[in-house]
Design a protein around this motif. Structure first.
Motif, PDB file in Angstrom:
ATOM      1  N   TYR C  80      -1.634 -16.506 -10.448  1.00  0.00           N
ATOM      2  CA  TYR C  80      -1.078 -15.448  -9.605  1.00  0.00           C
ATOM      3  C   TYR C  80      -0.453 -16.123  -8.390  1.00  0.00           C
ATOM      4  N   ASN C  81       0.783 -16.594  -8.568  1.00  0.00           N
ATOM      5  CA  ASN C  81       1.355 -17.466  -7.550  1.00  0.00           C
ATOM      6  C   ASN C  81       2.205 -16.732  -6.540  1.00  0.00           C
ATOM      7  N   PHE C  82       2.260 -15.436  -6.605  1.00  0.00           N
ATOM      8  CA  PHE C  82       3.144 -14.697  -5.712  1.00  0.00           C
ATOM      9  C   PHE C  82       2.342 -13.623  -5.001  1.00  0.00           C
ATOM     10  N   LEU C  83       2.406 -13.654  -3.681  1.00  0.00           N
ATOM     11  CA  LEU C  83       1.717 -12.637  -2.890  1.00  0.00           C
ATOM     12  C   LEU C  83       2.685 -11.488  -2.670  1.00  0.00           C
ATOM     13  N   SER C  84       2.440 -10.383  -3.357  1.00  0.00           N
ATOM     14  CA  SER C  84       3.348  -9.247  -3.182  1.00  0.00           C
ATOM     15  C   SER C  84       3.134  -8.588  -1.840  1.00  0.00           C
ATOM     16  N   ASP C  85       1.887  -8.331  -1.530  1.00  0.00           N
ATOM     17  CA  ASP C  85       1.627  -7.569  -0.325  1.00  0.00           C
ATOM     18  C   ASP C  85       0.221  -7.884   0.153  1.00  0.00           C
ATOM     19  N   LEU C  86       0.056  -7.769   1.441  1.00  0.00           N
ATOM     20  CA  LEU C  86      -1.272  -7.884   2.015  1.00  0.00           C
ATOM     21  C   LEU C  86      -1.386  -6.813   3.074  1.00  0.00           C
ATOM     22  N   THR C  87      -2.363  -5.974   2.943  1.00  0.00           N
ATOM     23  CA  THR C  87      -2.514  -4.920   3.935  1.00  0.00           C
ATOM     24  C   THR C  87      -3.983  -4.535   4.023  1.00  0.00           C
ATOM     25  N   ALA C  88      -4.253  -3.542   4.803  1.00  0.00           N
ATOM     26  CA  ALA C  88      -5.628  -3.099   4.973  1.00  0.00           C
ATOM     27  C   ALA C  88      -5.669  -1.584   4.914  1.00  0.00           C
ATOM     28  N   ASP C  90      -8.154   1.612   6.370  1.00  0.00           N
ATOM     29  CA  ASP C  90      -9.309   2.020   7.168  1.00  0.00           C
ATOM     30  C   ASP C  90     -10.067   3.071   6.371  1.00  0.00           C
ATOM     31  N   MET C  91     -11.279   2.737   5.914  1.00  0.00           N
ATOM     32  CA  MET C  91     -12.025   3.642   5.047  1.00  0.00           C
ATOM     33  C   MET C  91     -12.960   4.548   5.831  1.00  0.00           C
ATOM     34  N   LEU C  92     -12.667   4.770   7.103  1.00  0.00           N
ATOM     35  CA  LEU C  92     -13.578   5.496   7.986  1.00  0.00           C
ATOM     36  C   LEU C  92     -13.999   6.844   7.423  1.00  0.00           C
ATOM     37  N   ARG C  93     -13.075   7.574   6.834  1.00  0.00           N
ATOM     38  CA  ARG C  93     -13.400   8.924   6.379  1.00  0.00           C
ATOM     39  C   ARG C  93     -13.943   8.930   4.962  1.00  0.00           C
ATOM     40  N   LEU C  94     -13.880   7.823   4.272  1.00  0.00           N
ATOM     41  CA  LEU C  94     -14.300   7.819   2.870  1.00  0.00           C
ATOM     42  C   LEU C  94     -15.688   7.253   2.690  1.00  0.00           C
ATOM     43  N   ARG C  95     -16.111   6.364   3.563  1.00  0.00           N
ATOM     44  CA  ARG C  95     -17.447   5.803   3.406  1.00  0.00           C
ATOM     45  C   ARG C  95     -17.910   5.343   4.773  1.00  0.00           C
ATOM     46  N   ASP C  96     -19.214   5.086   4.874  1.00  0.00           N
ATOM     47  CA  ASP C  96     -19.769   4.749   6.177  1.00  0.00           C
ATOM     48  C   ASP C  96     -19.642   3.270   6.474  1.00  0.00           C
ATOM     49  N   ASN C  97     -19.926   2.475   5.500  1.00  0.00           N
ATOM     50  CA  ASN C  97     -20.063   1.056   5.768  1.00  0.00           C
ATOM     51  C   ASN C  97     -19.706   0.278   4.506  1.00  0.00           C
ATOM     52  N   PRO C  98     -18.980  -0.747   4.516  1.00  0.00           N
ATOM     53  CA  PRO C  98     -18.206  -1.279   5.647  1.00  0.00           C
ATOM     54  C   PRO C  98     -16.934  -0.488   5.875  1.00  0.00           C
ATOM     55  N   ARG C  99     -16.320  -0.733   7.009  1.00  0.00           N
ATOM     56  CA  ARG C  99     -15.277   0.181   7.432  1.00  0.00           C
ATOM     57  C   ARG C  99     -13.910  -0.089   6.791  1.00  0.00           C
ATOM     58  N   PHE C 100     -13.507  -1.368   6.727  1.00  0.00           N
ATOM     59  CA  PHE C 100     -12.138  -1.660   6.284  1.00  0.00           C
ATOM     60  C   PHE C 100     -12.121  -2.262   4.887  1.00  0.00           C
ATOM     61  N   ASP C 101     -10.989  -2.077   4.239  1.00  0.00           N
ATOM     62  CA  ASP C 101     -10.687  -2.814   3.020  1.00  0.00           C
ATOM     63  C   ASP C 101      -9.463  -3.659   3.309  1.00  0.00           C
ATOM     64  N   VAL C 102      -9.503  -4.922   2.978  1.00  0.00           N
ATOM     65  CA  VAL C 102      -8.261  -5.690   2.991  1.00  0.00           C
ATOM     66  C   VAL C 102      -7.783  -5.768   1.546  1.00  0.00           C
ATOM     67  N   VAL C 103      -6.497  -5.463   1.343  1.00  0.00           N
ATOM     68  CA  VAL C 103      -5.950  -5.308   0.002  1.00  0.00           C
ATOM     69  C   VAL C 103      -4.891  -6.377  -0.205  1.00  0.00           C
ATOM     70  N   VAL C 104      -5.092  -7.198  -1.200  1.00  0.00           N
ATOM     71  CA  VAL C 104      -4.141  -8.262  -1.502  1.00  0.00           C
ATOM     72  C   VAL C 104      -3.522  -7.950  -2.857  1.00  0.00           C
ATOM     73  N   GLN C 105      -2.214  -7.765  -2.867  1.00  0.00           N
ATOM     74  CA  GLN C 105      -1.511  -7.502  -4.129  1.00  0.00           C
ATOM     75  C   GLN C 105      -0.942  -8.822  -4.614  1.00  0.00           C
ATOM     76  N   LEU C 106      -1.413  -9.252  -5.761  1.00  0.00           N
ATOM     77  CA  LEU C 106      -0.929 -10.515  -6.307  1.00  0.00           C
ATOM     78  C   LEU C 106      -0.016 -10.249  -7.494  1.00  0.00           C
ATOM     79  N   TYR C 107       0.832 -11.203  -7.735  1.00  0.00           N
ATOM     80  CA  TYR C 107       1.708 -11.094  -8.886  1.00  0.00           C
ATOM     81  C   TYR C 107       1.883 -12.489  -9.455  1.00  0.00           C
ATOM     82  N   SER C 108       1.935 -12.564 -10.753  1.00  0.00           N
ATOM     83  CA  SER C 108       2.128 -13.845 -11.410  1.00  0.00           C
ATOM     84  C   SER C 108       3.538 -13.894 -11.965  1.00  0.00           C
ATOM     85  N   ILE C 109       4.360 -14.735 -11.380  1.00  0.00           N
ATOM     86  CA  ILE C 109       5.750 -14.799 -11.855  1.00  0.00           C
ATOM     87  C   ILE C 109       5.818 -15.337 -13.281  1.00  0.00           C
ATOM     88  N   PRO C 110       5.093 -16.404 -13.628  1.00  0.00           N
ATOM     89  CA  PRO C 110       5.194 -16.863 -15.030  1.00  0.00           C
ATOM     90  C   PRO C 110       4.586 -15.884 -16.021  1.00  0.00           C
TER      91      PRO C 110
END
Lengths: 340, 410, 204
Positions: C80-88, C90-110
């Protein structure tokens, strides 16, 4: 007072005013021609087909607020546009507009001055004009202006050399630096078998003519050599901080320089007032117009050079060419005189 | 496997040396009001003479908090906001968001609507590339190109106007297809454009492609190595100019791009000129795709999913049947609630991979809308490319990345 | 609203699950090569793998995020050699703990395959930065820091990206940040509403 001197004064005033009027309609012409080339209409609201547009522009520029930046070097800032503006039409003094005519019994020469080093005078005045740009760029206390001024200095020094050297071939052939003399020599007719050709220096010095054309564009800071202004890089360069009539001085100077250098080129290479029928100033005007049209055409067509490419073109391409041209011309001249 | 984290070794610089360096260098603030930064991009340039030694883009002058707004609007209300991100190719932005939400809801538009979506997306790509070509050439000094390009762009905007009534911010795509009929003269207009455009493109290329000044300004300028291009997550022509074959339309096809026959142009040297060639070829391929769409498209058939609860009911049945009127009322007042989940939908925007990451919590308002805009990521390559370039090149580099500040700053 | 809605598929493929594009690999987490490999290689850090609309999401522990992404990038069968996106998020309203999710979208060019990697963490926990693996993560992480206040450990230049450098009102994409900001927004020039009078322009 000497009647000759008086008539020269009067003629100088006439030339100056004609130049200013021409300059105004030069802008109109440029806008209309560019519009035609770019598939649009151009100015068409002020007067019939927009003919009053230059006057409207002039009034607008004159009544605009005159802004002087706080950190500018005030005296130089005020001086620079004047310098540019005054020096631009002065160079026209040596252009011969035709033979002498008789007005109220006085014989009036159709040139302001016939100096025996007229071509040198022209080049000298042309290089002084750049002081206005450098000083304006320096005094504005703006980095874009400073860069524009520096670019202008380097560019004009380089292309001044090319411009001067491109004329040397003509001087060798004509044996004179006086423009009146050069024009007189060109009015002869060459007989090449059945062909009758004018003895214009463009025929004997074609390479010098092409180099002169390029250098003249660079000398007047026009596209594609408009690096000192380069509105997409330097946002106007040396005149970024100028507004109102001080800006218009730079503007006037640029267009007057264009017209004057076109007249000069027409005089040197295209035989000046010489024409196939009825020699006169109209032929000079037509030839100068061809130059101006070329300027405008160039501006609409080609992209801009980069600074180092501009310098490279001058020193690596044009300078060797122009030196070779001088060498060849010199040999041919000596051979023709039987000295070789 | 262990991670090697390389720490830069600090270099001792004598005070004298540092002083002369700082004296020799000049900081030039380019933008936010500069004619060639394509909007309100601000670049802080450190220069030695005319050579760039440092380049720091400063963004955010057009930041409107689009992602935050997405979290406070209902799904369908956010579509007009996507127009305002990349406003020169608005239909593409609509398309990406609508595809993401449709995927989240698990619906797909009927065939005819999908073809029209493709046509509009490709026209948007053409419009965007025309704006890019005009402004890029204008930055380098070819004054007339911008006017020629905008002349042809008008034709595309006329098609948009006929289709949906708006020219720039079109708000064109709708959930589940198009609720309004396609005008009868539209296929003819698109066909006319496809016939006119190729010869116009030859005209542009005759002005630029072999022009020695254009070549000297673009050849060897802003070279991106293929590895660096992948590492910097570049997409679109910036990546393909370096020879990496990644086009979302080919790699992970959406809509009916798997039915289309088109090429992905690739560059070889990765400089500004290659990216120019790639984009020019992309325009040709777009025309070909549009023509294939027009050929393959069913002339008749539904334009919208009429039964789905996620889709606004068609106008005439709302006026006639009570059920559709109730549905319409609920759709407008309350919106629709997709199932809980998250989707990432990438499309090939004219500038690169446009990704919408939508998180749903089962309410009519999205929990999170993330816009992965291509030019924001592509702009990261500006400091890389500007290192050692001349000031005039920076203008060419900003042009070649093809940024729209509404999309960069969001 | 049925989740497995099947309406409106193209005419030539009746009844297929229309989001099944195959761009995310096998739909069963047990069959997905990335899931298998990560679970094998990092048994302690692997949390779970979720599939929604055929999109494969791997949840991992925060401290191992960088190692796992590095593994996904360099493993010859995954790449997975290509980073499509990186974001976060805030899961405050969906769950108590832990608060954030960091989301890494990967893509494999080959391999032409996408993958999503998520890591959950609490406010203030440092997240391993991806800039060492993908240069493109630089601005994406700066943006996530700007919008959520996430501190990325190992980021070379963690500054505000889109908001002004002197923004002192926190991080606007957090769920507890009001839409219009914490302060009343006063339009510049209208701080003290006064009757309009004609004023002469004065040079500063």
């Amino acid at each position: 007072m000497d009647a000759n001197l008086l008539s020269s004064y009067i003629f100088a005033v006439v030339v100056l005013n004609v130049l200013l009027g021409l300059m105004a309609y030069m802008t109109y012409l440029e806008r209309k021609l560019m519009a035609a080339m770019q598939d649009r209409v151009g100015p068409n609201r002020t007067g019939p087909v927009g003919l009053l547009q230059p006057i409207a522009d002039g009034i607008k520029l004159l009544v605009k607020e005159d802004i002087i930046p706080k950190h500018a070097d005030r005296r130089i800032f005020l001086l620079a546009p004047l310098l540019s503006f005054v020096l631009a039409p002065v160079a026209a003094a040596v252009i011969p507009f035709g033979d002498s005519i008789t007005v109220f019994g006085h014989e009036v020469n159709l040139y302001v001055a016939d100096i025996n080093v007229a071509a040198l005078y022209f080049l000298a005045i042309g290089s002084m004009g750049v002081y206005g740009i450098i000083l304006g760029g320096y005094a504005s206390a703006n980095r874009y202006s400073l860069l524009g001024g520096l670019r202008s200095a380097a560019q004009v020094i380089s292309y001044e050399i090319i411009l001067g050297l491109s004329l040397v071939g003509v001087f060798i052939l004509s044996g004179s630096l006086s423009l009146v003399e050069i024009v007189n020599q060109q009015s002869e007719t060459l007989h090449l078998g059945p062909l009758q050709l004018p003895n214009w220096f463009i025929l004997s010095q074609p390479l010098a003519f092409v180099i002169f054309l390029i250098a003249a564009v660079a000398e007047t800071n026009r596209a594609p050599f408009d690096l000192p202004e380069a509105e997409t890089e330097l946002i106007g360069g040396f005149h970024t901080e100028y507004s109102g009539f001080r800006f218009s001085f730079f503007f006037l100077a640029e267009y007057i320089s264009m017209i004057v250098i076109s007249l000069f080129g027409a005089t040197i290479f295209l035989g000046g007032t010489d024409g196939p029928i009825r020699d006169g100033v109209w032929w000079l005007a037509l030839k100068a117009f061809i130059f101006l049209f070329f300027y405008i055409w160039l501006r609409t067509t080609v992209p801009r050079f980069r600074y180092d490419q501009l310098m490279g073109l001058a020193w690596k391409v044009l300078l060797p060419l122009v030196l070779i041209n001088i060498l060849l011309t010199g040999f041919i001249r000596l051979w023709g005189l039987g000295m070789l | 496997m262990s991670l090697e984290i390389s720490q830069g070794t600090p270099v001792e610089i004598s005070e004298e040396r540092a002083l002369t360096d700082s004296r020799r260098q000049m900081v030039l603030n380019m933008g936010p009001q500069h004619p060639s930064t394509h909007g309100v991009l601000r670049v802080i340039l450190t220069m030695e003479g005319e050579t760039i030694v440092g380049c720091d883009p400063v963004l955010g002058y057009l930041h409107r908090g689009v992602e935050k707004l997405g979290e406070t609007h209902r799904y369908s209300q956010f579509v007009p906001w996507t127009d305002r991100t990349d406003y020169v190719a608005a239909p593409s932005n609509n398309l990406g968001y609508i595809l993401a939400v449709e995927r989240l809801c698990g619906i797909e538009a009927p065939e005819r609507a999908t073809y029209w979506r493709m046509i509009m997306g490709e026209l948007a790509r053409l419009a965007s590339h025309l704006v890019w070509l005009g402004t890029h050439a204008l930055d380098i000094g070819a004054l007339s190109m911008s006017l020629y390009c905008f002349r042809e762009r008008e034709l595309i905007l006329d098609i948009f106007e006929t289709f949906c009534g708006a020219r720039l911010t079109t708000n064109m795509m709708e959930m589940g297809g198009f609720s309004r009929p396609i005008p009868d003269n539209l296929p003819g207009m698109v066909r006319d454009f496809c016939n006119i455009f190729p010869e116009k493109q030859v005209e542009y290329e005759s002005l630029l492609s072999a022009n020695p000044i254009w070549l000297s300004r673009t050849r060897g300028v802003g070279v991106i190595e293929p590895d660096a291009a992948i590492s910097m997550s570049l997409t679109g022509a910036c990546l393909r100019g370096s020879g990496i074959n990644y086009d979302v339309r080919k790699a992970t096809p959406y809509l009916y791009y798997d039915r289309m026959d088109f090429e992905v142009p690739l560059g070889t040297r990765g400089d500004v000129y290659d990216r120019y060639l790639v984009r020019m070829e992309e325009m040709r391929q777009s025309i070909s795709i549009i023509e294939q769409c027009l050929d393959q498209m069913p002339t008749d058939g539904p334009l919208s999913l009429t039964e789905s609860p996620y889709v606004i009911p068609p106008h005439d049945s709302v006026m006639k049947t009570a059920e559709d009127m109730q549905r319409h009322f609920i759709w407008v007042i309350k919106g629709f609630s997709p199932p809980k989940g998250e989707v990432y939908q990438a499309i090939e925007h004219s500038k690169g991979e446009l990704g919408y990451y939508v998180v749903s919590d089962g309410t009519p308002i999205p929990y999170r809308v993330r816009l992965r805009t291509p030019d924001f990521v592509n702009l990261q390559s500006l400091p890389y490319m500007a290192q050692g370039a001349a000031l005039a090149d920076v203008v060419a580099l900003i042009g070649t990345i093809d940024i729209v500040l509404g999309s960069v700053d969001r | 609203m049925a989740e497995e809605q099947q309406t409106g598929g193209p005419a030539d493929s009746p009844g297929r699950r229309i989001w099944a594009t195959g761009h995310w690999g096998p739909t069963e987490p047990e069959e997905h090569p990335a899931v298998i490999a990560v679970r094998e290689r990092f048994p302690d850090s692997f949390v779970d793998a979720v599939n929604f609309r055929d999109e494969m999401t791997i949840r991992v522990d925060r401290p191992a995020l960088r190692e796992i992404v590095l593994f996904l990038r360099d493993e010859s069968s995954l790449r997975y050699n290509f980073l499509s996106d990186l974001t976060a998020v805030d899961m405050l309203r969906l769950r108590d703990n832990p608060r954030f999710d960091v989301v890494v979208q990967l893509y494999s060019i080959p391999r032409r395959q996408r993958l999503r990697v998520k890591a959950a963490f609490n406010d203030g926990d440092p997240v391993p930065s991806m800039t060492l693996l993908y240069e493109g993560a630089n601005w994406l992480e700066r943006e996530a820091y700007d919008m959520f206040g996430i501190v990325f450990e190992g980021h070379p230049d963690l500054r505000r990206m889109l908001l002004p450098d002197d923004w002192d009102e926190g991080h606007p994409l957090r769920k507890d940040y009001p839409l219009r900001g914490y302060r009343e927004y006063v339009q510049p020039g209208f701080e003290n509403p006064a009757p309009r009078v004609r004023s002469r322009f004065r040079r500063p």
